[in-house]
Design a protein around this motif. Structure first.
Motif, PDB file in Angstrom:
ATOM      1  N   PHE A 184       0.894  -1.173   0.127  1.00  9.48           N
ATOM      2  CA  PHE A 184      -0.018   0.078   0.194  1.00  9.48           C
ATOM      3  C   PHE A 184       0.982   1.084  -0.125  1.00  9.48           C
ATOM      4  CE2 PHE A 184      -2.308  -3.337   1.793  1.00  9.48           C
ATOM      5  CZ  PHE A 184      -3.766  -2.923   1.388  1.00  9.48           C
ATOM      6  N   VAL A 185       0.466   2.221  -0.779  1.00 10.84           N
ATOM      7  CA  VAL A 185       1.410   3.633  -0.872  1.00 10.84           C
ATOM      8  C   VAL A 185       0.207   4.716  -0.449  1.00 10.84           C
ATOM      9  CG1 VAL A 185       2.269   5.244  -2.232  1.00 10.84           C
ATOM     10  CG2 VAL A 185       2.782   3.091  -2.769  1.00 10.84           C
ATOM     11  N   ASP A 186       0.580   5.307   0.533  1.00 14.46           N
ATOM     12  CA  ASP A 186      -0.475   6.111   1.519  1.00 14.46           C
ATOM     13  C   ASP A 186      -1.878   5.625   1.391  1.00 14.46           C
ATOM     14  OD1 ASP A 186       1.509   8.076   1.514  1.00 14.46           O
ATOM     15  OD2 ASP A 186       1.213   8.751  -0.761  1.00 14.46           O
ATOM     16  N   ASN A 187      -1.958   4.454   1.923  1.00 12.16           N
ATOM     17  CA  ASN A 187      -3.149   3.683   2.506  1.00 12.16           C
ATOM     18  C   ASN A 187      -3.912   3.447   0.970  1.00 12.16           C
ATOM     19  OD1 ASN A 187      -2.865   3.863   5.068  1.00 12.16           O
ATOM     20  ND2 ASN A 187      -3.508   5.885   5.470  1.00 12.16           N
ATOM     21  N   MET A 188      -3.249   3.506  -0.177  1.00 14.08           N
ATOM     22  CA  MET A 188      -3.980   3.072  -1.276  1.00 14.08           C
ATOM     23  C   MET A 188      -3.469   1.733  -1.950  1.00 14.08           C
ATOM     24  SD  MET A 188      -6.115   5.480  -2.257  1.00 14.08           S
ATOM     25  CE  MET A 188      -6.539   5.352  -3.757  1.00 14.08           C
ATOM     26  N   ARG A 189      -4.369   0.655  -2.154  1.00 24.12           N
ATOM     27  CA  ARG A 189      -3.664  -0.433  -2.622  1.00 24.12           C
ATOM     28  C   ARG A 189      -3.053  -0.302  -3.810  1.00 24.12           C
ATOM     29  NH1 ARG A 189      -7.025  -6.195  -2.134  1.00 24.12           N
ATOM     30  NH2 ARG A 189      -5.392  -7.505  -2.886  1.00 24.12           N
ATOM     31  N   THR A 190      -2.042  -0.992  -4.017  1.00 25.14           N
ATOM     32  CA  THR A 190      -1.104  -1.049  -5.274  1.00 25.14           C
ATOM     33  C   THR A 190      -1.505  -2.481  -6.047  1.00 25.14           C
ATOM     34  OG1 THR A 190       0.860  -1.674  -4.635  1.00 25.14           O
ATOM     35  CG2 THR A 190       0.218   0.515  -4.504  1.00 25.14           C
ATOM     36  N   ASN A 191      -1.102  -2.531  -7.145  1.00 21.03           N
ATOM     37  CA  ASN A 191      -0.936  -4.029  -7.925  1.00 21.03           C
ATOM     38  C   ASN A 191       0.014  -4.591  -7.675  1.00 21.03           C
ATOM     39  OD1 ASN A 191      -3.580  -3.375  -8.953  1.00 21.03           O
ATOM     40  ND2 ASN A 191      -2.666  -2.258 -10.845  1.00 21.03           N
ATOM     41  N   PHE A 192       0.911  -4.435  -6.572  1.00 17.56           N
ATOM     42  CA  PHE A 192       2.297  -4.997  -6.460  1.00 17.56           C
ATOM     43  C   PHE A 192       2.192  -5.705  -5.225  1.00 17.56           C
ATOM     44  CE2 PHE A 192       3.036  -1.152  -8.725  1.00 17.56           C
ATOM     45  CZ  PHE A 192       3.862  -1.591  -9.772  1.00 17.56           C
ATOM     46  N   ASP A 193       2.991  -7.023  -5.308  1.00 20.08           N
ATOM     47  CA  ASP A 193       3.128  -7.847  -4.064  1.00 20.08           C
ATOM     48  C   ASP A 193       4.410  -8.024  -3.797  1.00 20.08           C
ATOM     49  OD1 ASP A 193       0.072  -7.949  -3.821  1.00 20.08           O
ATOM     50  OD2 ASP A 193       0.150 -10.009  -4.949  1.00 20.08           O
ATOM     51  N   THR A 194       4.861  -8.228  -2.429  1.00 22.10           N
ATOM     52  CA  THR A 194       6.279  -8.147  -2.108  1.00 22.10           C
ATOM     53  C   THR A 194       6.834  -9.518  -2.554  1.00 22.10           C
ATOM     54  OG1 THR A 194       5.671  -9.228  -0.040  1.00 22.10           O
ATOM     55  CG2 THR A 194       5.941  -6.763   0.015  1.00 22.10           C
ATOM     56  N   THR A 207       3.515   7.149   2.894  1.00 17.34           N
ATOM     57  CA  THR A 207       3.515   6.159   3.869  1.00 17.34           C
ATOM     58  C   THR A 207       3.475   4.841   3.102  1.00 17.34           C
ATOM     59  OG1 THR A 207       2.126   7.401   5.440  1.00 17.34           O
ATOM     60  CG2 THR A 207       2.213   5.081   5.613  1.00 17.34           C
ATOM     61  N   ILE A 208       4.354   3.990   3.267  1.00 22.22           N
ATOM     62  CA  ILE A 208       4.483   2.562   2.553  1.00 22.22           C
ATOM     63  C   ILE A 208       4.098   1.512   3.646  1.00 22.22           C
ATOM     64  CG2 ILE A 208       5.857   0.920   1.222  1.00 22.22           C
ATOM     65  CD1 ILE A 208       5.624   3.851   0.193  1.00 22.22           C
ATOM     66  N   SER A 209       3.136   0.858   3.206  1.00 19.01           N
ATOM     67  CA  SER A 209       2.744  -0.302   4.184  1.00 19.01           C
ATOM     68  C   SER A 209       2.855  -1.603   3.434  1.00 19.01           C
ATOM     69  CB  SER A 209       1.334  -0.040   4.918  1.00 19.01           C
ATOM     70  OG  SER A 209       0.344   0.507   4.113  1.00 19.01           O
ATOM     71  N   VAL A 210       2.530  -2.530   4.354  1.00 18.42           N
ATOM     72  CA  VAL A 210       2.579  -4.204   3.648  1.00 18.42           C
ATOM     73  C   VAL A 210       1.595  -4.851   4.695  1.00 18.42           C
ATOM     74  CG1 VAL A 210       3.960  -6.430   3.180  1.00 18.42           C
ATOM     75  CG2 VAL A 210       4.767  -4.007   2.821  1.00 18.42           C
ATOM     76  N   TYR A 211       0.546  -5.597   3.853  1.00 16.35           N
ATOM     77  CA  TYR A 211      -0.248  -6.509   4.712  1.00 16.35           C
ATOM     78  C   TYR A 211      -0.563  -7.740   4.094  1.00 16.35           C
ATOM     79  CZ  TYR A 211      -4.653  -8.019   6.770  1.00 16.35           C
ATOM     80  OH  TYR A 211      -5.587  -8.924   7.293  1.00 16.35           O
ATOM     81  N   LYS A 212      -0.823  -8.836   4.857  1.00 17.98           N
ATOM     82  CA  LYS A 212      -1.119 -10.080   4.440  1.00 17.98           C
ATOM     83  C   LYS A 212      -2.187 -10.751   5.551  1.00 17.98           C
ATOM     84  CE  LYS A 212       0.742 -14.393   2.334  1.00 17.98           C
ATOM     85  NZ  LYS A 212       1.622 -15.140   1.829  1.00 17.98           N
ATOM     86  N   PRO A 213      -3.025 -11.484   5.161  1.00 18.88           N
ATOM     87  CA  PRO A 213      -4.039 -11.829   6.459  1.00 18.88           C
ATOM     88  C   PRO A 213      -3.002 -13.082   7.231  1.00 18.88           C
ATOM     89  CG  PRO A 213      -5.143 -11.858   4.199  1.00 18.88           C
ATOM     90  CD  PRO A 213      -3.499 -11.631   3.862  1.00 18.88           C
ATOM     91  N   GLY A 214      -3.428 -12.824   8.219  1.00 21.36           N
ATOM     92  CA  GLY A 214      -2.625 -13.507   9.373  1.00 21.36           C
ATOM     93  C   GLY A 214      -1.262 -12.989  10.156  1.00 21.36           C
ATOM     94  N   TYR A 215      -1.186 -11.837   9.683  1.00 25.25           N
ATOM     95  CA  TYR A 215       0.182 -11.022  10.029  1.00 25.25           C
ATOM     96  C   TYR A 215      -0.231  -9.567  10.418  1.00 25.25           C
ATOM     97  CZ  TYR A 215       2.843 -14.664   7.867  1.00 25.25           C
ATOM     98  OH  TYR A 215       3.034 -16.168   7.494  1.00 25.25           O
ATOM     99  N   ASN A 216       0.417  -8.998  11.460  1.00 21.59           N
ATOM    100  CA  ASN A 216       0.159  -7.766  11.651  1.00 21.59           C
ATOM    101  C   ASN A 216       0.485  -6.735  10.474  1.00 21.59           C
ATOM    102  OD1 ASN A 216      -0.780  -8.112  14.199  1.00 21.59           O
ATOM    103  ND2 ASN A 216       1.104  -8.213  15.055  1.00 21.59           N
ATOM    104  N   LYS A 217      -0.080  -5.773  10.442  1.00 23.20           N
ATOM    105  CA  LYS A 217       0.197  -4.713   9.293  1.00 23.20           C
ATOM    106  C   LYS A 217       1.387  -3.815   9.453  1.00 23.20           C
ATOM    107  CE  LYS A 217      -1.813  -1.356   6.258  1.00 23.20           C
ATOM    108  NZ  LYS A 217      -3.216  -0.684   5.759  1.00 23.20           N
ATOM    109  N   ALA A 218       2.573  -3.434   8.786  1.00 25.38           N
ATOM    110  CA  ALA A 218       3.677  -3.077   9.079  1.00 25.38           C
ATOM    111  C   ALA A 218       3.779  -1.801   8.072  1.00 25.38           C
ATOM    112  CB  ALA A 218       4.872  -3.901   9.014  1.00 25.38           C
ATOM    113  N   LEU A 219       4.265  -0.610   8.625  1.00 24.97           N
ATOM    114  CA  LEU A 219       4.272   0.423   7.592  1.00 24.97           C
ATOM    115  C   LEU A 219       5.529   1.408   8.128  1.00 24.97           C
ATOM    116  CD1 LEU A 219       3.573   3.214   9.520  1.00 24.97           C
ATOM    117  CD2 LEU A 219       1.179   2.328   9.363  1.00 24.97           C
TER     118      LEU A 219
END
Length: 598
Positions: A184-194, A207-219
C-alpha cells in the motif's frame, strides 16, 4: 560632326592597334618557347599582359607609329559624335576579330561583350571550373558536417527529454520476509506484492505499508526527492490472535448431532470443545480517503483503506458520504460472519460539479496537450475529479511562434480555469528578383523603383531608375543602382522601396532585422576614377543609415553579401516603407539582389 576621312582614319588606327597587340603577343610566345624571359615575365605572359621593354631615351619611329591612338579632345565633339566614335570602334574591333579565328567573344560580370584569345579564354574557363569544383567540395563537406552535428544534437535532445520526463518520479523496491504481501502507498492499495519495485511515485513524504492476512500490518514513513530509487525492507510479524484462532480451529472437536456425555466415576460430565472466531473482518477502500463511512445509515469514525474488525455478524448496508461527491456504487450490502475471511469493498467518489480546464488557441488552431498527452485541436474542455497541478503545452503551427507551456492549479477554491494559447506570427518579409528577373514578393504589398534628389525626395518611375542586370558568375538578377541621369547636375540616384504591413498582434519586444543581400563593385561611373560604393537606408521617412559601404565586392568575386541592422524601433503597426538608395557620394554601381526583414 565626323567626316568620312576621320571615320576611316579612326578605323585604321584601331585595326593597327589590334595588329600591334597581336604581334606583341606572338613575340612573347616565341620568347616563352625559347626560354628567354624571366619567371616574372613568364607569369605576365601567361596572363596575357605585355612584357615591359627596357626604357630608352628616345623612341623609334616604329614605336611611335604603333602606339595606341589617342582619344580625340573632349571639347571638340558633341555627345552624338562620341556615340558615333564608340560605334565605329566596336565595328572595327568586331571586323578585325572575326577575321582572326584565334579569338572568341565572351560576356563579363557586367554583361558587356568582350574579345580574348582562345588560349586565355580556355585558361579562364578552366580556372572557373576549378573554383566551381572547390566550392562544390566545400559545400559537400559543410553538408556532411551539418548532418553530423544535427545527429549529435538530436541524440542529445532525446537523452535530455527522456531524463526530464522521468526525473520527477521515484521508485521504491519493497522487500519483506513474507512473500506475496500486498503493498500500500499512502493507504492506497497497489497492484504490487512483495517483493516488487513500485514505480511512478511522486517526490515528497509517503506512507508505505505491507499487509497479508494472518500478519500484523507494518508500515514505514519515507521522504523521496526527484529521481530517487529507495530500497525498503519491511518485515511482517504473525498476528497472535489470528494464530490462536487458526490453532484452535485446527484442534477443535466438532460433536455429532447427538452428543453423549461421558461419565467417569467420581467426576462431572465434560462437554465437547467448540472454538469459533470472535470477530468479523471488513476492508473498505475509495479514491477519496477523507469520506465518511456510514454503516446501516449511521456515520462511523472508521477510516478508509483500513480493516474494520468491530462489526457484529450479520447483514449490513455500507455507504460513503462526502459533500459535493456522489458514490459509485450508491451503497453495498455485506453479510459478515465471525471467523470468515476479510471482505473487501471498493467505492469511487465522483465530483458532482467537476473541476474544469478550458483551453483554446488563437488566432489559429493548434494541438493542445495536458501532461504531454494530446487533448484536442483549437479548443478543448476537460473535466477532472481530483484537484492538482497540470502542465498545458501546445503543438507547432507553420508560420507562427509556439506559445510557452503553462502550469495551472485546480483546487476547491479554483474549480474552473480558462487558458488561451496565443500563436504570434513569425515575421518573414522579403522582396527579390527571380530566375527570369521578375520580382518575387513574400508578405510584401508593393515594390517601387525610381530616382531620388535630396531636395525633392524620391520620384517613382518605371522608365528611370535602377536597371535589372544579370550577374553570370552568380547566376542571379540584381538591381544595378547608381546615378539616375548622366547628363544632369546633380545626376540623382537610383532607389528601390518595399511597402509591407505588420499585423496588429506584432510583438514589439521581439527584435526584427533588415538584411540587404547585394554586392559592391569597382564598376565606376563614366569619367570617374574613384572606387567608392555608398548606399543609404530610410524606414518610414527616418534615416536608418546615411552612408554605408557594402562589404562584399563583385569584382573580387566574393560571395553574395548580407548586410544587417536591427530595425524594430523604426517599425509600426500597419503600413511600413523601407527605401534603399545610392547616395550622392556613390561612384561605383551597387548590385542589390534582395531586401529581407525577419
Amino acid at each position: 560632326m565626323l567626316n568620312e576621312k576621320e571615320k576611316n582614319e579612326l578605323r585604321a588606327k584601331i585595326k593597327q592597334q589590334l595588329e600591334d597587340k597581336e604581334k606583341e603577343r606572338l613575340a612573347q610566345k616565341e620568347k616563352l618557347e625559347r626560354g628567354e624571359i624571366t619567371r616574372r615575365e613568364k607569369k605576365k605572359a601567361s596572363l596575357g599582359k605585355p612584357i615591359e621593354e627596357p626604357a630608352s631615351a628616345e623612341k623609334s619611329d616604329e614605336a611611335v607609329q604603333s602606339a595606341p591612338a589617342q582619344a580625340p579632345s573632349p571639347g571638340r565633339y558633341t555627345s552624338t559624335d562620341w556615340a558615333e566614335i564608340e560605334r565605329i570602334k566596336n565595328e572595327a574591333e568586331e571586323e578585325w576579330y572575326n577575321a582572326h579565328s584565334d579569338y572568341v567573344q565572351y560576356t563579363d560580370h557586367y554583361g558587356k561583350r568582350k574579345w580574348t584569345h582562345k588560349t586565355l579564354y580556355m585558361q579562364k574557363q578552366e580556372k572557373e571550373r576549378a573554383r566551381h569544383r572547390a566550392r562544390l567540395a566545400k559545400r559537400k563537406t559543410l553538408v556532411r558536417s551539418l548532418i553530423l552535428v544535427g545527429s549529435i544534437i538530436v541524440l542529445t535532445m532525446v537523452v535530455a527529454i527522456t531524463y526530464l520526463f522521468t526525473r520527477d518520479y521515484c521508485a521504491i523496491q519493497v522487500n519483506s520476509n513474507i512473500k506475496g504481501a500486498t503493498i500500500f502507498v499512502d493507504n492506497m492499495r497497489t497492484n504490487f506484492d512483495t517483493d516488487a519495485l513500485v514505480t511512478n511515485i511522486s517526490a515528497g513524504k509517503h506512507t508505505i505499508s505491507v499487509y497479508k492476512p494472518g500478519y500484523n500490518k507494518a508500515l514505514r514513513m519515507v521522504e523521496l526527492e526527484k529521481g530517487d530509487t529507495l530500497l525498503l525492507e519491511i518485515n511482517l510479524e504473525i498476528d497472535p490472535q489470528a494464530a490462536m484462532i487458526a490453532e484452535a480451529e485446527s484442534t477443535a472437536v466438532h460433536p455429532p448431532e447427538e452428543v453423549q456425555p461421558i461419565y467417569t466415576p467420581g467426576s462431572a460430565p465434560k462437554a465437547p470443545i467448540v472454538v469459533t472466531r470472535e470477530k468479523t473482518s471488513l476492508h473498505i477502500s475509495s479514491n477519496i480517503t477523507d469520506a465518511i463511512i456510514k454503516i446501516d445509515g449511521n456515520p462511523t469514525p472508521y477510516e478508509l483503506n483500513q480493516i474494520i474488525d468491530e462489526l457484529s455478524a450479520g447483514s449490513h448496508i455500507i455507504e460513503l458520504e462526502k459533500a459535493g461527491y456522489r458514490s459509485d456504487p450508491m451503497y453495498a450490502q455485506v453479510n459478515l460472519q465471525k471467523g470468515a475471511p476479510t471482505q473487501y469493498l471498493a467505492f469511487e467518489l465522483i465530483r458532482e460539479n467537476p473541476l474544469i480546464i478550458t483551453i483554446r488557441t488563437e488566432p489559429v488552431d493548434g494541438d493542445i496537450f495536458i501532461g504531454g498527452i494530446i487533448m484536442g485541436h483549437g479548443e478543448t474542455v476537460k473535466e477532472h475529479q481530483l484537484p492538482g497541478r497540470f502542465t498545458i503545452s501546445f503543438g507547432k503551427v507553420r508560420g507562427y511562434r509556439t506559445p510557452e507551456p503553462v502550469e495551472v492549479q485546480l483546487s476547491e477554491r479554483n474549480p474552473s480555469i480558462t487558458k488561451v494559447g496565443l500563436y504570434l506570427p513569425i515575421i518573414e518579409i522579403s522582396a527579390s528578383l527571380g530566375q527570369n528577373g521578375q520580382i518575387v514578393k513574400k508578405k510584401v504589398r508593393e515594390v517601387r523603383t525610381g530616382y531620388f534628389y535630396s531636395n525633392t525626395g524620391p520620384v517613382p518611375s518605371e522608365d528611370f531608375g535602377p536597371e535589372v542586370k544579370k550577374l553570370p558568375l552568380y547566376n542571379i538578377y540584381t538591381y544595378e543602382m547608381g546615378y539616375a541621369f548622366a547628363r544632369r547636375n546633380p545626376p540623382g540616384s537610383d532607389f528601390v522601396e518595399v511597402i509591407f504591413d505588420l499585423p496588429q498582434n506584432f510583438e514589439k519586444n521581439k527584435i526584427l532585422y533588415l538584411s540587404l543581400r547585394g554586392l559592391a563593385s569597382d564598376n565606376n561611373y563614366l569619367f570617374n576614377l574613384t572606387k567608392v560604393t555608398d548606399i543609404a537606408v530610410e524606414i518610414n521617412g527616418r534615416t536608418l543609415i546615411s552612408h554605408y559601404p557594402p562589404i562584399n565586392n563583385l569584382d573580387r568575386e566574393e560571395p553574395l553579401g548580407r548586410d544587417s541592422w536591427p530595425i524594430s524601433d523604426f517599425l509600426k503597426i500597419g503600413e511600413n516603407r523601407i527605401m534603399v538608395r545610392a547616395t550622392e557620394d556613390n561612384k561605383c554601381y551597387y548590385y542589390l539582389y534582395s531586401i529581407e526583414i525577419n
